[in-house]
Design a protein around this motif. Structure first.
Motif, short mmCIF file in Angstrom:
data_model
loop_
_atom_site.label_atom_id
_atom_site.label_comp_id
_atom_site.label_asym_id
_atom_site.label_seq_id
_atom_site.Cartn_x
_atom_site.Cartn_y
_atom_site.Cartn_z
N TYR A 12 0.82 -1.21 0.00
CA TYR A 12 0.00 0.00 0.00
C TYR A 12 0.86 1.26 0.00
CZ TYR A 12 0.75 -0.12 5.10
OH TYR A 12 1.30 -0.15 6.35
N ARG A 16 0.85 4.19 -2.78
CA ARG A 16 0.77 5.60 -2.38
C ARG A 16 1.83 6.43 -3.09
NH1 ARG A 16 3.58 7.13 3.23
NH2 ARG A 16 2.95 9.29 3.53
N ALA A 54 -3.72 2.87 1.04
CA ALA A 54 -2.91 3.82 0.28
C ALA A 54 -3.60 5.18 0.19
CB ALA A 54 -2.64 3.27 -1.12
#
Length: 244
Positions: A12, A16, A54
């Motif tokens: 995640y 991001r 994220a």
């Protein structure tokens, strides 16, 4: 889609970082809606919960915002940031209509930034900057006096302008001229008395009380890109906030 990020990071966090890069590259402009989380999860071939983590991190970063019932958006340009929200200027006591001040640029120049300004702008040893001194004048004198400092590299285009070409509203101009979007700002308010030089510029008496607002403004990437000190007549200071 594979997120080109440090493979040691949780998935995640890799997503991001990749989404941040896509925003900074201009794929989604300030104020634009991101695709639905289900679409992004499918695009990155991850579970919906992973994508939500994220997105939550990016919300915490201040880069995007969720609007209930509408979706998730790239944070837009800072709104309602005018210093005039702290003051009430009227033509006379019986006239409730506000006066719109006229902007006068006293200085627009390259400058070596002092320690305090460099610290506010997180510049370290890089002290090359731009300094703007302007007043927002009323018929009876200056409504506001502002000192503005900017880091040189992102704002060097401003030095090609004549002072008369500088607009009243700077943040939209930063975006259109320099490609810098002001996303948020922090402010402190205090009170002081005017020195001789500032009193002359403001058409007020030396020693007169003024409200002083210090603002550090941040770009979409979270970098401090403007430090501003605004002074205005303390007798006209007005602050209203709703607390819930």
């Amino acid at each position: 889609m594979q997120a080109a990020a440090d493979p040691r990071l949780p998935r995640y966090e890799q997503i991001r970082e990749h989404l941040r890069r896509r925003i900074f590259a201009g794929e989604w402009a300030p104020g634009a809606a991101l695709p639905a989380e289900t679409e992004l999860a499918k695009e990155y071939e991850v579970a919906l919960g992973t994508m939500r983590k994220a997105i939550e991190l990016m919300v915490d970063d201040g880069l995007i915002e969720r609007l209930h019932g509408k979706g998730t958006f790239v944070r837009g340009e800072l709104q309602q940031a005018s210093m005039f929200r702290f003051f009430r200027f009227r033509r006379d006591a019986d006239d409730a209509s506000p006066v719109v001040p006229h902007t006068v640029i006293h200085a627009l120049q390259e400058a070596t930034l002092d320690d305090r300004v460099a610290e506010r702008l997180s510049l370290g040893r890089a002290r090359r900057g731009i300094f703007i001194l302007r007043s927002r004048e009323l018929p009876e004198g200056s409504g506001l006096l502002e000192r503005i400092w900017l880091p040189y590299p992102p704002f060097r285009e401003l030095l090609k302008l004549q002072p008369k070409d500088m607009p009243d509203l700077l943040y939209p101009f930063y975006r259109s001229r320099c490609g810098v979007v002001i996303a948020r700002a922090s402010e402190t308010i205090r009170f002081a008395t005017l020195g001789r030089d500032d009193a002359a510029l403001m058409g007020m008496a030396k020693g007169a009380p003024v409200a002083v607002i210090e603002r550090t403004a941040f770009s979409l990437t979270g970098e401090p890109v403007e430090f501003r000190i605004t002074q205005g007549d303390a007798a006209k200071f007005y602050y209203n906030v709703e607390i819930k």
